[in-house]
Design an enzyme around this catalytic site. Structure first.
Site, PDB file in Angstrom:
ATOM      1  CD  GLU A   1       4.186   0.469   6.848  1.00  0.00           C
ATOM      2  OE1 GLU A   1       5.019   0.781   7.707  1.00  0.00           O
ATOM      3  OE2 GLU A   1       3.737   1.291   6.005  1.00  0.00           O
ATOM      4  CG  ASP A   5      -0.238  -0.012   2.544  1.00  0.00           C
ATOM      5  OD1 ASP A   5       0.729  -0.791   2.692  1.00  0.00           O
ATOM      6  OD2 ASP A   5      -0.639   0.744   3.450  1.00  0.00           O
TER       7      ASP A   5
END
Length: 395
Positions: free
Chosen positions: A138, A76
């Site tokens: 994350e 991400d």
């Protein structure tokens, strides 16, 4: 200066041009990686979130019956909303030895280089397998890694070491700070501002608690504990956002704020949190509840990850030094998934990857081509180690 391979550059382009902002699904990218690996005969395990719209990917290259080295990275990226980009953030652009695009530094380049080396890993009779661990979310609290680790614990073979490829300029990081963050909601009692004696001001109560948090931050800055290898060299406390009130002539009923602690690995974050809660409960709430028993404070943890504290004597540190040519191990204040792999999964872990954390989350994010080349040199040495041609692994 060594030039990066076309394979790595093509893979970086592929991943950067697949937008995976944390608020959106990452499945297009994860499915692409799964299919790419399957085309080389490698099966992947996908570990989805509760919605089924995001997934981690775990795959093993080489022997399936023995522990190997994890190459880990998150898929991400942070949003680009409101940022002044000079190029399309989701189109890889090369200029003057730099590659521009969201995620180039944080941290799709490491993931891409690891994937670009898959054919080379697979072409060798590996004595030690390579595991890929690519996670979601994350950037919003290491959510994917926590879910993946739950599954790893149940697998018959646990990896022997983990390398998290966050941007460190290819320096070996053995320690980083941990983080916990909370939302505080303050309930007051609303009335006209000419009658303040009848109300309970939620904004002022929040402000008093924020001031107490600031006082604790000053105490940490003055008294420590300290570790000069971190910047700042102490645990820090910080309030980031405050929202409350509706109009100046109304005593506000509601206020909320977000605050965090970024703590040294040896510091007691829970004790600090308890101090804040105790101050709210013992010093501030009685005045609020004297107006209305429904008034008070509520605390909700919104994110957290442990610090990393891998000892310099650990085998994974020795391996990382060999792979990078480094003579020392460094520490950083930013957090990663490494603490989770280390503390929750029991896998000795370090952080080492291409790019600079100074570029992370910024407009016009970039990575230098020489950083990509350095990471490829790292992978070349790792390849020699896991195929058993450069002596036994120190892990």
């Amino acid at each position: 200066m060594a030039k990066p391979s076309k394979a790595s550059l093509d893979m970086i382009r592929q991943l950067v041009e697949m937008p995976t902002v944390s608020r959106d699904s990452n499945l297009d990218l994860i499915h692409w990686i799964r299919d790419h690996l399957k085309g080389m005969g490698v099966e992947s395990t996908l570990v989805h979130d509760a919605t089924g719209k995001k997934a981690n990917l775990y795959a093993t290259l080489g022997p399936q019956d023995r522990p190997g080295i994890v190459l880990s990275g998150h898929t991400d990226v942070v949003p680009v909303d409101g940022q002044d980009w000079h190029t399309d953030p989701f189109r890889l652009t090369e200029k003057d030895g730099l590659l521009y695009g969201r995620g180039t530094s944080d941290m799709k380049s490491f993931v891409a280089i690891a994937l670009a080396y898959a054919p080379q890993f697979l072409a060798q009779p590996l004595q030690t397998p390579i595991h890929y661990a690519f996670t979601y979310d994350e950037e919003v609290g290491c959510l994917g890694a926590k879910r993946l680790i739950e599954v790893l614990k149940e697998m018959p073979v646990t990896p022997k070491a983990c390398i998290v490829g966050e941007p460190t300029g290819m320096q070996v990081i053995g320690q980083h700070k941990g983080k916990k963050s909370w939302r505080v909601d303050v309930r007051g009692f609303e009335c006209h501002s000419s009658l303040t004696h009848l109300g309970a001001n939620a904004v002022e109560a929040a402000a008093e608690l924020i001031a107490f948090i600031k006082a604790l931050a000053r105490k940490k800055k003055a008294e420590g504990p300290f570790d000069a290898e971190f910047a700042p060299p102490h645990t820090s406390l910080h309030t980031g956002t405050v929202q409350g009130g509706t109009a100046l002539n109304i005593v506000p009923k509601d206020c909320s704020f977000l605050w965090e602690i970024r703590y040294l690995p040896q510091d007691d974050v829970d004790a600090l949190y308890d101090e804040v809660v105790a101050y709210a409960r013992d010093r501030l709430e009685p005045e609020l509840k004297a107006v209305d028993p429904a008034c008070g404070f509520s605390f909700t943890q919104i994110s957290g990850f442990p610090g990393l504290a891998t000892p310099d004597s650990a085998g994974v540190i020795e391996l990382a030094k060999v792979l990078t040519g480094a003579n020392r191990v460094s520490k950083v204040s930013f957090g990663t998934e490494a603490g989770l792999f280390s503390q929750e999964a029991g896998i000795p872990t370090i952080v080492c990857g291409p790019g600079s954390i100074e570029q992370a989350h910024k407009p016009n994010e970039f990575i230098a081509l020489d950083q990509i080349a350095q990471c490829e040199a790292f992978m070349d040495r790792l390849l020699e180690r896991v195929r058993g041609k450069a002596g036994p692994l120190p892990v």
